[in-house]
Design a protein around this motif. Structure first.
Motif, PDB file in Angstrom:
ATOM      1  N   ILE A 255       0.842  -1.203   0.000  1.00 34.12           N
ATOM      2  CA  ILE A 255       0.000   0.000   0.000  1.00 34.12           C
ATOM      3  C   ILE A 255       0.873   1.247   0.000  1.00 34.12           C
ATOM      4  O   ILE A 255       0.644   2.168  -0.799  1.00 34.12           O
ATOM      5  N   GLU A 256       1.866   1.304   0.862  1.00 39.82           N
ATOM      6  CA  GLU A 256       2.747   2.479   0.929  1.00 39.82           C
ATOM      7  C   GLU A 256       3.462   2.715  -0.400  1.00 39.82           C
ATOM      8  O   GLU A 256       3.536   3.833  -0.888  1.00 39.82           O
ATOM      9  N   THR A 257       3.973   1.656  -0.997  1.00 37.60           N
ATOM     10  CA  THR A 257       4.731   1.766  -2.240  1.00 37.60           C
ATOM     11  C   THR A 257       3.840   2.159  -3.414  1.00 37.60           C
ATOM     12  O   THR A 257       4.291   2.810  -4.346  1.00 37.60           O
ATOM     13  N   SER A 258       2.565   1.772  -3.352  1.00 38.81           N
ATOM     14  CA  SER A 258       1.653   2.042  -4.470  1.00 38.81           C
ATOM     15  C   SER A 258       1.363   3.528  -4.650  1.00 38.81           C
ATOM     16  O   SER A 258       1.059   3.975  -5.750  1.00 38.81           O
ATOM     17  N   GLY A 259       1.412   4.282  -3.557  1.00 46.42           N
ATOM     18  CA  GLY A 259       1.043   5.691  -3.625  1.00 46.42           C
ATOM     19  C   GLY A 259      -0.460   5.913  -3.670  1.00 46.42           C
ATOM     20  O   GLY A 259      -0.931   7.045  -3.750  1.00 46.42           O
ATOM     21  N   ALA A 260      -1.233   4.841  -3.629  1.00 49.36           N
ATOM     22  CA  ALA A 260      -2.695   4.941  -3.674  1.00 49.36           C
ATOM     23  C   ALA A 260      -3.247   5.208  -2.279  1.00 49.36           C
ATOM     24  O   ALA A 260      -2.610   4.895  -1.269  1.00 49.36           O
ATOM     25  N   ALA A 261      -4.436   5.771  -2.241  1.00 47.52           N
ATOM     26  CA  ALA A 261      -5.142   5.908  -0.972  1.00 47.52           C
ATOM     27  C   ALA A 261      -5.580   4.519  -0.522  1.00 47.52           C
ATOM     28  O   ALA A 261      -5.696   3.602  -1.339  1.00 47.52           O
ATOM     29  N   ALA A 262      -5.820   4.352   0.761  1.00 46.23           N
ATOM     30  CA  ALA A 262      -6.273   3.058   1.276  1.00 46.23           C
ATOM     31  C   ALA A 262      -7.304   3.270   2.361  1.00 46.23           C
ATOM     32  O   ALA A 262      -7.259   4.256   3.096  1.00 46.23           O
ATOM     33  N   GLY A 263      -8.231   2.352   2.434  1.00 46.14           N
ATOM     34  CA  GLY A 263      -9.237   2.360   3.489  1.00 46.14           C
ATOM     35  C   GLY A 263      -9.438   0.948   3.988  1.00 46.14           C
ATOM     36  O   GLY A 263      -9.254  -0.021   3.233  1.00 46.14           O
ATOM     37  N   TYR A 264      -9.813   0.824   5.252  1.00 49.96           N
ATOM     38  CA  TYR A 264      -9.972  -0.529   5.796  1.00 49.96           C
ATOM     39  C   TYR A 264     -11.233  -1.168   5.237  1.00 49.96           C
ATOM     40  O   TYR A 264     -12.260  -0.518   5.044  1.00 49.96           O
ATOM     41  N   LEU A 265     -11.125  -2.434   4.932  1.00 48.12           N
ATOM     42  CA  LEU A 265     -12.266  -3.202   4.440  1.00 48.12           C
ATOM     43  C   LEU A 265     -13.190  -3.420   5.623  1.00 48.12           C
ATOM     44  O   LEU A 265     -12.782  -3.937   6.652  1.00 48.12           O
ATOM     45  N   ASN A 266     -14.432  -2.981   5.474  1.00 48.57           N
ATOM     46  CA  ASN A 266     -15.269  -2.843   6.659  1.00 48.57           C
ATOM     47  C   ASN A 266     -16.629  -3.510   6.587  1.00 48.57           C
ATOM     48  O   ASN A 266     -17.572  -3.052   7.224  1.00 48.57           O
ATOM     49  N   LEU A 267     -16.760  -4.563   5.842  1.00 49.61           N
ATOM     50  CA  LEU A 267     -18.040  -5.255   5.828  1.00 49.61           C
ATOM     51  C   LEU A 267     -18.077  -6.252   6.977  1.00 49.61           C
ATOM     52  O   LEU A 267     -17.117  -6.964   7.227  1.00 49.61           O
TER      53      LEU A 267
END
Length: 166
Positions: A57-69
């Motif tokens: 995730i850090e290397t991707s540079g993309a935003a991230a959110g916790y999977l929450n279902l």
């Protein structure tokens, strides 16, 4: 041309290095805003899986959110799970996607209104097999692919598995 692409796939083990690199490069070079699904401390992962996941995730540079279902005892999702106290990422996958598309994110009561159809009467989701979006070099299949891709322009696209048992 999607506005936002959310990848709802847990990336936790390394696979084939060349393919992992290609996936990372595709995320980094995407013209659309990218959001990755992340996991917080509630999800049991081996230390090496968690380290790989966080580094990806850090290397991707993309935003991230916790999977929450939150799955209920009958394996049906009816509500979203709250954030783990002090957990990272701090916002849910759904909230990050909504915010990335310009929507005001208001904390819901937790219940997912999944039975309510869209206000305009359209289908809730357009589901496309990934293979349909990979263009054939020429002919009718290539034309169909181009038409499908045009329908994604400016929309929110979610990429994930279609698990028949969940």
């Amino acid at each position: 041309g999607p506005q936002v692409i959310g990848i709802d796939i847990l990336v936790d083990p390394a696979t084939e290095p060349d393919k992992d690199r290609a996936f990372l490069d595709a995320i980094r070079s995407a013209k659309s805003r990218m959001v990755l699904g992340g996991v917080d401390e509630r999800i049991r992962l081996k230390p090496e899986q968690r380290a790989y996941h966080q580094k990806f995730i850090e290397t991707s540079g993309a935003a991230a959110g916790y999977l929450n279902l939150r799955y209920e005892i009958d394996k049906v999702v009816r509500a979203e799970a709250d954030r783990a106290p002090g957990g990272k990422p701090e916002r849910s996958f759904a909230a990050v996607i909504a915010g990335s598309s310009g929507a005001d994110v208001v904390r819901s009561a937790g219940r997912i209104a999944w039975l309510r159809p869209p206000d305009d009467g359209s289908d809730t989701f357009l589901v496309l097999p990934a293979g349909d979006l990979i263009a054939a070099p020429t002919g009718p299949a290539a034309q169909l692919t181009q038409r499908l891709l045009q329908q994604l322009k400016g929309r929110i696209v979610l990429i994930g598995g279609d698990l028949s048992d969940q």
